[in-house]
Design a protein around this motif. Structure first.
Motif, short mmCIF file in Angstrom:
data_model
loop_
_atom_site.label_atom_id
_atom_site.label_comp_id
_atom_site.label_asym_id
_atom_site.label_seq_id
_atom_site.Cartn_x
_atom_site.Cartn_y
_atom_site.Cartn_z
N SER A 100 10.93 -3.62 -3.23
CA SER A 100 10.36 -4.29 -2.07
C SER A 100 11.44 -4.92 -1.19
CB SER A 100 9.39 -5.39 -2.51
OG SER A 100 8.35 -4.86 -3.26
N VAL A 101 12.47 -5.46 -1.81
CA VAL A 101 13.56 -6.05 -1.04
C VAL A 101 14.22 -5.00 -0.15
CG1 VAL A 101 15.87 -7.08 -1.25
CG2 VAL A 101 13.99 -7.94 -2.64
N LYS A 102 14.43 -3.80 -0.71
CA LYS A 102 15.08 -2.73 0.05
C LYS A 102 14.16 -2.12 1.10
CE LYS A 102 19.07 -1.36 -1.11
NZ LYS A 102 20.24 -1.61 -0.30
N THR A 103 12.86 -1.94 0.75
CA THR A 103 11.94 -1.27 1.67
C THR A 103 11.22 -2.25 2.58
OG1 THR A 103 10.15 -1.34 0.06
CG2 THR A 103 11.54 0.63 0.07
N LYS A 104 11.32 -3.54 2.28
CA LYS A 104 10.68 -4.60 3.04
C LYS A 104 9.15 -4.47 3.07
CE LYS A 104 14.76 -5.67 5.69
NZ LYS A 104 15.58 -5.42 4.58
N SER A 105 8.60 -3.97 1.95
CA SER A 105 7.14 -3.88 1.81
C SER A 105 6.80 -3.81 0.32
CB SER A 105 6.58 -2.65 2.52
OG SER A 105 7.01 -1.48 1.87
N TYR A 107 5.70 -6.44 -1.61
CA TYR A 107 5.98 -7.64 -2.39
C TYR A 107 4.78 -8.07 -3.22
CZ TYR A 107 10.18 -8.29 0.45
OH TYR A 107 11.38 -8.12 1.06
#
Length: 161
Positions: A100-105, A107
């Motif tokens: 999620s941190v890398k793809t920003k989705s 979480y």
């Protein structure tokens, strides 16, 4: 010209080093020849190749393999290491949160698994502290998996609408 993936080369390199160390009887650390170390190496292959190829989908399998390898390697050696299913949820939650941190989705899924894992990890101490309402706690302890099933079904069918 088509770009060649690093994954097969790094995989062969890691497996070759793993078995060469065994054949040459080189002792680096205890249990180095175990299948758990091989899991850790294969997970590292996913993480390394995913990092250099900027492939975010390699984070989750990499974390799962490294996490499971470390779990099976350490749970008999470290006092207090969780040896129940909650440990697997923690590993999966870490993998999903890092993805999620890398793809920003995504979480929410990672945090949900982390919360469920924490609940399962501390379930027995929660039950012992709530001895006043023992019958309600026993009911919750018996039927909480069905609550997860119902919530999962509701989420699946709400997504379709």
């Amino acid at each position: 010209m088509k770009k060649i993936s690093l994954f097969p080369g790094i995989t062969l390199l890691a497996i070759g080093i793993f078995y060469s160390i065994q054949k040459l009887n080189i002792q680096l650390f205890e249990n180095q020849n175990s299948w758990q170390v091989l899991l850790i190496l294969l997970g590292a292959v996913f993480l390394i190749s995913g990092h250099f190829e900027k492939e975010n989908s390699a984070i989750l399998p990499g974390i799962l393999l490294v996490g499971l390898g470390l779990h099976f390697l350490l749970f008999t050696k470290i006092q207090g290491w969780p040896d129940h299913p909650a440990a697997f949820l923690f590993i999966l939650a870490i993998g999903m949160l890092l993805t999620s941190v890398k793809t920003k989705s995504g979480y929410g899924q990672g945090l949900s698994l982390l919360i469920i894992g924490l609940f399962l990890h501390f379930l027995q101490s929660i039950i012992q502290s709530l001895s006043i309402v023992e019958s309600v706690v026993l009911l919750i302890e018996t039927y909480w998996p069905f609550l997860l099933i119902i919530v999962g079904i509701v989420i699946v069918f709400l997504k379709k609408k």
